[in-house]
Design a protein around this motif. Structure first.
Motif, short mmCIF file in Angstrom:
data_model
loop_
_atom_site.label_atom_id
_atom_site.label_comp_id
_atom_site.label_asym_id
_atom_site.label_seq_id
_atom_site.Cartn_x
_atom_site.Cartn_y
_atom_site.Cartn_z
N GLY A 10 8.23 -4.52 -4.44
CA GLY A 10 8.99 -3.31 -4.03
C GLY A 10 7.89 -2.52 -2.99
N ASN A 11 7.98 -1.31 -2.98
CA ASN A 11 6.63 -0.39 -2.11
C ASN A 11 5.52 -0.65 -2.72
OD1 ASN A 11 8.97 0.72 -0.81
ND2 ASN A 11 9.10 2.28 -2.14
N MET A 12 5.31 -0.73 -4.12
CA MET A 12 3.58 -0.94 -4.19
C MET A 12 3.44 -2.50 -4.08
SD MET A 12 2.19 -0.17 -8.17
CE MET A 12 3.49 -1.11 -9.02
N GLY A 13 4.14 -3.41 -4.44
CA GLY A 13 3.70 -4.92 -4.15
C GLY A 13 3.51 -5.20 -2.81
N ASN A 14 4.39 -4.73 -1.74
CA ASN A 14 4.41 -4.85 -0.57
C ASN A 14 2.91 -4.00 0.15
OD1 ASN A 14 6.15 -6.15 1.30
ND2 ASN A 14 7.75 -4.85 0.28
N ALA A 15 2.60 -2.87 -0.37
CA ALA A 15 1.44 -2.22 0.01
C ALA A 15 0.08 -2.74 -0.19
CB ALA A 15 1.50 -0.67 -0.50
N ILE A 16 0.28 -3.22 -1.54
CA ILE A 16 -0.98 -3.99 -1.89
C ILE A 16 -1.36 -5.40 -1.22
CG2 ILE A 16 -2.30 -5.38 -3.95
CD1 ILE A 16 -0.85 -2.99 -5.61
N LEU A 17 -0.12 -6.08 -0.86
CA LEU A 17 -0.05 -7.43 -0.30
C LEU A 17 -0.41 -7.12 1.10
CD1 LEU A 17 0.92 -10.70 -0.07
CD2 LEU A 17 2.94 -9.75 0.63
N ASN A 18 -0.11 -6.09 1.85
CA ASN A 18 -0.09 -6.15 3.17
C ASN A 18 -1.72 -5.65 3.25
OD1 ASN A 18 2.26 -6.57 4.37
ND2 ASN A 18 3.00 -4.40 3.86
N GLY A 19 -2.48 -4.77 2.30
CA GLY A 19 -3.90 -4.48 2.34
C GLY A 19 -4.47 -5.77 2.37
N LEU A 20 -4.40 -6.71 1.40
CA LEU A 20 -4.95 -7.91 1.06
C LEU A 20 -4.89 -9.02 2.02
CD1 LEU A 20 -4.57 -8.38 -2.56
CD2 LEU A 20 -6.64 -7.80 -1.72
N LEU A 21 -3.84 -8.81 2.95
CA LEU A 21 -3.64 -9.75 4.00
C LEU A 21 -4.81 -9.52 5.13
CD1 LEU A 21 0.20 -10.07 4.43
CD2 LEU A 21 -1.47 -12.00 3.80
N LYS A 22 -5.55 -8.18 5.04
CA LYS A 22 -6.13 -7.95 5.86
C LYS A 22 -7.79 -8.61 5.70
CE LYS A 22 -4.35 -3.41 7.02
NZ LYS A 22 -4.63 -2.06 6.90
N THR A 23 -7.83 -9.02 4.49
CA THR A 23 -9.09 -10.03 4.03
C THR A 23 -8.91 -11.20 3.46
OG1 THR A 23 -8.95 -8.75 2.00
CG2 THR A 23 -10.40 -7.65 3.58
#
Length: 79
Positions: A10-23
């Motif tokens: 959901g919103n939380m999972g997507n936000a964390i996933l998108n942040g981790l995709l940067k590294t």
């Protein structure tokens, strides 16, 4: 072994996933969600694969992020 897994996208999972995709690379992550169409859309957008079930996701990773509301958590690993 995949490094990071997510249960819930959901919103939380997507936000964390998108942040981790940067590294992290997409192949270093896996996730599961309640709806197949949601999982397919996230995989198409991010290239992060999805698991067939929450249990499969949890068994495949070293670190697991539970990105679900507390009221839903008890339903995540029912048999």
């Amino acid at each position: 072994m995949v490094k990071i897994g997510f249960i819930g996208m959901g919103n939380m999972g997507n936000a964390i996933l998108n942040g981790l995709l940067k590294t992290h690379r997409p192949e270093d992550m896996i996730f599961s969600a309640a709806h197949q169409d949601k999982m397919e859309a996230v995989t198409a957008r991010t290239k992060v694969p999805h698991a067939g079930s929450n249990r499969e996701c949890a068994k495949a990773v070293k670190y697991l992020i539970l990105a679900v509301k507390p009221s839903i958590l008890t339903r995540c690993f029912r048999r």
